[in-house]
Design a protein around this motif. Structure first.
Motif, mmCIF file in Angstrom:
data_model
loop_
_atom_site.group_PDB
_atom_site.id
_atom_site.type_symbol
_atom_site.label_atom_id
_atom_site.label_comp_id
_atom_site.label_asym_id
_atom_site.label_seq_id
_atom_site.Cartn_x
_atom_site.Cartn_y
_atom_site.Cartn_z
ATOM 1 N N LEU A 1 0.830 -1.208 0.000
ATOM 2 C CA LEU A 1 0.000 0.000 0.000
ATOM 3 C C LEU A 1 0.860 1.252 0.000
ATOM 4 N N MET A 2 1.893 1.273 0.831
ATOM 5 C CA MET A 2 2.777 2.441 0.914
ATOM 6 C C MET A 2 3.584 2.652 -0.376
ATOM 7 N N GLY A 3 3.846 1.576 -1.088
ATOM 8 C CA GLY A 3 4.600 1.680 -2.333
ATOM 9 C C GLY A 3 3.731 1.532 -3.568
ATOM 10 N N PHE A 4 2.432 1.762 -3.412
ATOM 11 C CA PHE A 4 1.485 1.508 -4.504
ATOM 12 C C PHE A 4 1.885 2.225 -5.794
ATOM 13 N N LYS A 5 2.178 3.497 -5.699
ATOM 14 C CA LYS A 5 2.474 4.297 -6.900
ATOM 15 C C LYS A 5 3.666 3.719 -7.667
ATOM 16 N N THR A 6 4.690 3.355 -6.939
ATOM 17 C CA THR A 6 5.889 2.800 -7.565
ATOM 18 C C THR A 6 5.654 1.382 -8.067
ATOM 19 N N MET A 7 5.000 0.566 -7.247
ATOM 20 C CA MET A 7 4.827 -0.847 -7.574
ATOM 21 C C MET A 7 3.795 -1.096 -8.664
ATOM 22 N N SER A 8 2.790 -0.215 -8.778
ATOM 23 C CA SER A 8 1.673 -0.482 -9.689
ATOM 24 C C SER A 8 2.104 -0.554 -11.153
ATOM 25 N N THR A 9 3.206 0.062 -11.497
ATOM 26 C CA THR A 9 3.654 0.029 -12.892
ATOM 27 C C THR A 9 4.353 -1.278 -13.249
ATOM 28 N N GLN A 10 4.930 -1.958 -12.262
ATOM 29 C CA GLN A 10 5.677 -3.178 -12.560
ATOM 30 C C GLN A 10 5.117 -4.418 -11.867
ATOM 31 N N PHE A 11 3.999 -4.284 -11.146
ATOM 32 C CA PHE A 11 3.439 -5.425 -10.421
ATOM 33 C C PHE A 11 2.944 -6.476 -11.411
ATOM 34 N N PRO A 12 3.199 -7.764 -11.139
ATOM 35 C CA PRO A 12 2.725 -8.821 -12.042
ATOM 36 C C PRO A 12 1.204 -8.778 -12.212
ATOM 37 N N ASP A 13 0.751 -9.130 -13.391
ATOM 38 C CA ASP A 13 -0.681 -9.129 -13.717
ATOM 39 C C ASP A 13 -1.127 -10.524 -14.147
ATOM 40 N N PRO A 14 -1.111 -11.485 -13.228
ATOM 41 C CA PRO A 14 -1.427 -12.865 -13.610
ATOM 42 C C PRO A 14 -2.892 -13.084 -13.981
ATOM 43 N N LEU A 15 -3.779 -12.194 -13.553
ATOM 44 C CA LEU A 15 -5.203 -12.365 -13.838
ATOM 45 C C LEU A 15 -5.639 -11.617 -15.098
ATOM 46 N N GLY A 16 -4.739 -10.813 -15.662
ATOM 47 C CA GLY A 16 -5.050 -10.074 -16.868
ATOM 48 C C GLY A 16 -5.998 -8.904 -16.647
ATOM 49 N N VAL A 17 -5.963 -8.311 -15.452
ATOM 50 C CA VAL A 17 -6.853 -7.190 -15.136
ATOM 51 C C VAL A 17 -6.096 -5.869 -15.038
ATOM 52 N N GLY A 18 -4.817 -5.896 -15.266
ATOM 53 C CA GLY A 18 -3.975 -4.716 -15.151
ATOM 54 C C GLY A 18 -3.142 -4.772 -13.882
ATOM 55 N N SER A 19 -1.950 -4.216 -13.950
ATOM 56 C CA SER A 19 -1.029 -4.262 -12.817
ATOM 57 C C SER A 19 -1.569 -3.535 -11.594
ATOM 58 N N ASP A 20 -2.202 -2.382 -11.814
ATOM 59 C CA ASP A 20 -2.701 -1.618 -10.669
ATOM 60 C C ASP A 20 -3.857 -2.326 -9.969
ATOM 61 N N ILE A 21 -4.734 -2.974 -10.734
ATOM 62 C CA ILE A 21 -5.841 -3.721 -10.114
ATOM 63 C C ILE A 21 -5.313 -4.983 -9.432
ATOM 64 N N SER A 22 -4.356 -5.661 -10.057
ATOM 65 C CA SER A 22 -3.741 -6.842 -9.428
ATOM 66 C C SER A 22 -3.093 -6.470 -8.102
ATOM 67 N N LEU A 23 -2.417 -5.334 -8.078
ATOM 68 C CA LEU A 23 -1.792 -4.868 -6.838
ATOM 69 C C LEU A 23 -2.850 -4.531 -5.797
ATOM 70 N N ALA A 24 -3.922 -3.869 -6.212
ATOM 71 C CA ALA A 24 -5.006 -3.536 -5.277
ATOM 72 C C ALA A 24 -5.640 -4.804 -4.700
ATOM 73 N N LEU A 25 -5.822 -5.824 -5.524
ATOM 74 C CA LEU A 25 -6.374 -7.101 -5.040
ATOM 75 C C LEU A 25 -5.422 -7.774 -4.053
ATOM 76 N N ALA A 26 -4.125 -7.697 -4.337
ATOM 77 C CA ALA A 26 -3.134 -8.261 -3.412
ATOM 78 C C ALA A 26 -3.172 -7.510 -2.084
ATOM 79 N N ILE A 27 -3.299 -6.196 -2.135
ATOM 80 C CA ILE A 27 -3.384 -5.396 -0.905
ATOM 81 C C ILE A 27 -4.643 -5.753 -0.134
ATOM 82 N N PHE A 28 -5.756 -5.925 -0.829
ATOM 83 C CA PHE A 28 -6.992 -6.332 -0.164
ATOM 84 C C PHE A 28 -6.807 -7.670 0.548
#
Length: 142
Positions: free
Chosen positions: A40-67
């Protein structure tokens, strides 16, 4: 009605097993929540390179992981909807282990350990020292 009894169990727990479950929820829930907090604290930085295994976009994948790691873990710590919140926690660890770490124990040992532990805690339930048990007592005392 069986689902309600499963989600809010009030019987079958000894004081010792409930204490074990409380400590397990507290320790492992907070450990996983710390990973979610870092994301969560690194969301802005991580969202551009976070893996997208579900095919929903890196930022949504990161948000789901945070949830799964933060919101669900905090609910789990208090024993609120324990069995329900364990589902996204387990799913997050499955994705981390099988996708991000390629199913390799050498690379994904932590995700695998969390996954197995949370599966066991799903089966065990929250114990009597939980908000779920308090809800169950209210529901079934009528």
């Amino acid at each position: 009605m069986k689902l309600i009894h499963y989600l809010f169990p009030v019987k079958g727990y000894t004081k010792e097993s409930s204490t074990f479950l409380l400590v397990s929820r507290f320790v492992f829930g907070l450990l996983l929540a710390s990973h979610g907090w870092q994301k969560l604290m690194g969301f802005k930085t991580m969202s551009t390179q976070f893996p997208d295994p579900l095919g929903v976009g890196s930022d949504i994948s990161l948000a789901l992981a945070i949830f799964g790691e933060l919101a669900c873990s905090l609910s789990f710590v208090f024993g609120f909807l324990s069995r329900l919140v364990l589902i996204p926690m387990i799913f997050t660890m499955c994705v981390a282990f099988f996708t991000a770490h390629g199913g390799s124990i050498a690379e994904g040992e932590l995700a695998f350990s969390y996954m197995v532990l949370f599966l066991l805690l799903l089966l065990a339930g929250p114990g009597r020292f939980s908000i779920d048990a308090l809800i169950g007592k209210k529901l079934f005392s009528r």
